[in-house]
Design a protein around this motif. Structure first.
Motif, PDB file in Angstrom:
ATOM      1  N   ASP A  68       0.858  -1.170   0.000  1.00  0.00           N
ATOM      2  CA  ASP A  68       0.000   0.000   0.000  1.00  0.00           C
ATOM      3  C   ASP A  68       0.904   1.231   0.000  1.00  0.00           C
ATOM      4  N   ILE A  69       0.697   2.135  -0.946  1.00  0.00           N
ATOM      5  CA  ILE A  69       1.576   3.305  -1.061  1.00  0.00           C
ATOM      6  C   ILE A  69       1.569   4.156   0.198  1.00  0.00           C
ATOM      7  N   GLY A 158       5.315   9.205   7.162  1.00  0.00           N
ATOM      8  CA  GLY A 158       5.329   8.645   5.816  1.00  0.00           C
ATOM      9  C   GLY A 158       6.509   9.174   5.025  1.00  0.00           C
ATOM     10  N   LYS A 159       6.675   8.674   3.815  1.00  0.00           N
ATOM     11  CA  LYS A 159       7.775   9.112   2.958  1.00  0.00           C
ATOM     12  C   LYS A 159       7.645  10.598   2.635  1.00  0.00           C
ATOM     13  N   VAL A 160       8.785  11.236   2.465  1.00  0.00           N
ATOM     14  CA  VAL A 160       8.834  12.688   2.298  1.00  0.00           C
ATOM     15  C   VAL A 160       7.912  13.163   1.181  1.00  0.00           C
ATOM     16  N   ALA A 161       7.995  12.519   0.017  1.00  0.00           N
ATOM     17  CA  ALA A 161       7.197  12.972  -1.130  1.00  0.00           C
ATOM     18  C   ALA A 161       5.711  12.881  -0.834  1.00  0.00           C
ATOM     19  N   LEU A 162       5.299  11.836  -0.133  1.00  0.00           N
ATOM     20  CA  LEU A 162       3.882  11.610   0.095  1.00  0.00           C
ATOM     21  C   LEU A 162       3.340  12.488   1.220  1.00  0.00           C
ATOM     22  N   THR A 167      -0.602  12.589   0.066  1.00  0.00           N
ATOM     23  CA  THR A 167      -1.165  11.360  -0.501  1.00  0.00           C
ATOM     24  C   THR A 167      -0.838  10.127   0.338  1.00  0.00           C
ATOM     25  N   ALA A 168      -0.360  10.308   1.563  1.00  0.00           N
ATOM     26  CA  ALA A 168      -0.044   9.163   2.412  1.00  0.00           C
ATOM     27  C   ALA A 168      -0.783   9.262   3.738  1.00  0.00           C
ATOM     28  N   PRO A 169      -2.114   9.329   3.728  1.00  0.00           N
ATOM     29  CA  PRO A 169      -2.839   9.403   5.001  1.00  0.00           C
ATOM     30  C   PRO A 169      -2.568   8.150   5.815  1.00  0.00           C
ATOM     31  N   GLN A 170      -2.376   8.317   7.114  1.00  0.00           N
ATOM     32  CA  GLN A 170      -1.997   7.197   7.962  1.00  0.00           C
ATOM     33  C   GLN A 170      -2.813   7.241   9.243  1.00  0.00           C
ATOM     34  N   GLU A 175       4.368   2.876  16.116  1.00  0.00           N
ATOM     35  CA  GLU A 175       4.532   1.610  16.811  1.00  0.00           C
ATOM     36  C   GLU A 175       3.544   0.548  16.322  1.00  0.00           C
ATOM     37  N   GLN A 176       2.340   0.984  15.889  1.00  0.00           N
ATOM     38  CA  GLN A 176       1.373   0.034  15.341  1.00  0.00           C
ATOM     39  C   GLN A 176       1.798  -0.417  13.947  1.00  0.00           C
ATOM     40  N   VAL A 177       2.323   0.531  13.152  1.00  0.00           N
ATOM     41  CA  VAL A 177       2.841   0.181  11.823  1.00  0.00           C
ATOM     42  C   VAL A 177       3.935  -0.876  11.959  1.00  0.00           C
TER      43      VAL A 177
END
Length: 328
Positions: A68-69, A158-162, A167-170, A175-177
């Motif tokens: 998942d992106i 999340g990754k810098v670009a996202l 575009t990287a809602p989390q 710790e759960q990830v």
């Protein structure tokens, strides 16, 4: 699959676009070690050289993980991730190879390309092995760089670009990830590594115990994501230069230091950062070891040329995990 790698005559137009008609490539050497992108040294007719990055299917040895992106640990490869990470890191004065040209046009090659500076001082890993005292200045500068990166904060992970483009809602905390990922890695590792099967339940209990000891936080720092001494070059002035930066992200700084302390061993002291959460470090060290079992075992199933090296990494970390769980 039959892999097609870059030849120097294919890059003549790219070099001409970057530097004009006065320079042309006369040789290209694919450098070893890369598993997600191709890394080549181009030698020019005037004796100069540069590095070529190639993000293409022929260069990626990893099986499709179906990531998942939005997952901070989704596949860290691609020109967009590289460009955004480089801009973020360079903006705070942390050195990466100078960028000469990005090309996503497809006119020079079917893959996305980048021409960057050829930093010829070798890796920090090689310098540490050759002359520990000579590496001290680079280690001190690297420690300063890591602390500067950690000082860049975001409420989003999340990754810098996202993170930058939203575009990287989390909806999970770090710790759960990591918990979800570690349990998944354990399942795959126990299936592939017979030594781990009898201790699978005990290891999973340890994973959950260490995750439960971590207290939530609301802000995250900028990290490289996989910073070992092989991902740092040393320039002509002895300064560290970060490479393989596509995985840079906002995350718990302890994730970086759990990995970096493991990779640098006795050379880690100048990189140490005050105020790190020991519960996170303990949990993340275990999770890193599980990742370094699952990943190498998975890539060793394919045609990666460093298969035996990958298997040796997995074997060492199996021993670490079993020891942590009180099993052998």
């Amino acid at each position: 699959m039959e892999r097609r790698f870059v030849e120097h005559d294919q890059m003549a137009g790219l070099v001409r676009e970057a530097f004009g008609a006065a320079r042309r490539p006369v040789d290209v050497v694919r450098l070893t070690g890369g598993s997600k992108k191709g890394v080549y040294r181009l030698t020019l007719d005037d004796g100069g050289s540069m590095i070529l990055y190639v993000w293409g299917n022929d260069e990626n040895y990893w099986p499709d993980g179906g990531d998942d992106i939005a997952d901070p640990f989704a596949d860290a490869s691609g020109a967009d991730l590289f460009e955004a990470s480089r801009a973020q890191i360079d903006a705070i004065g942390v050195r990466t190879p100078r960028l000469y040209l990005m090309d996503r046009s497809g006119s020079h090659h079917s893959a996305d390309l980048a021409l960057v500076e050829d930093v010829r001082g070798g890796t920090l890993e090689a310098l540490l092995a050759r002359d520990r005292r000579a590496a001290e200045a680079a280690l001190q500068a690297l420690g300063d760089a890591l602390r500067a990166m950690a000082g860049q904060r975001s409420p989003h992970l999340g990754k810098v670009a996202l993170v930058a483009n939203g575009t990287a809602p989390q909806d999970r905390r770090p710790e759960q990830v990591v918990l979800d990922r570690a349990v998944r890695h354990l399942a795959v590792a126990a299936e592939r590594a017979e030594r781990m099967r009898p201790s699978k339940s005990r290891i999973e209990d340890l994973i959950r115990e260490r995750a439960a000891a971590v207290r939530p936080r609301e802000e995250y720092g900028l990290i490289h994501g996989e910073l070992g001494p092989d991902h740092i070059l040393v320039d002509g002035q002895g300064r560290p230069v970060l490479i393989d930066i596509e995985g840079a992200m906002f995350f718990d700084v302890e994730w970086e230091h759990a990995f970096t302390s493991m990779r640098f061993g006795s050379a880690y002291a100048p990189l140490r950062q005050p105020g790190l959460d020991t519960a996170r470090l303990d949990f993340y060290r275990l999770a890193h070891s599980l990742a370094l079992i699952e990943g190498p075992l998975r890539i060793a199933d394919g045609d990666f040329p460093g298969r035996e090296f990958m298997l040796s990494i997995a074997d060492w970390h199996i021993g670490q995990v079993l020891a942590a769980a009180g099993a052998r």
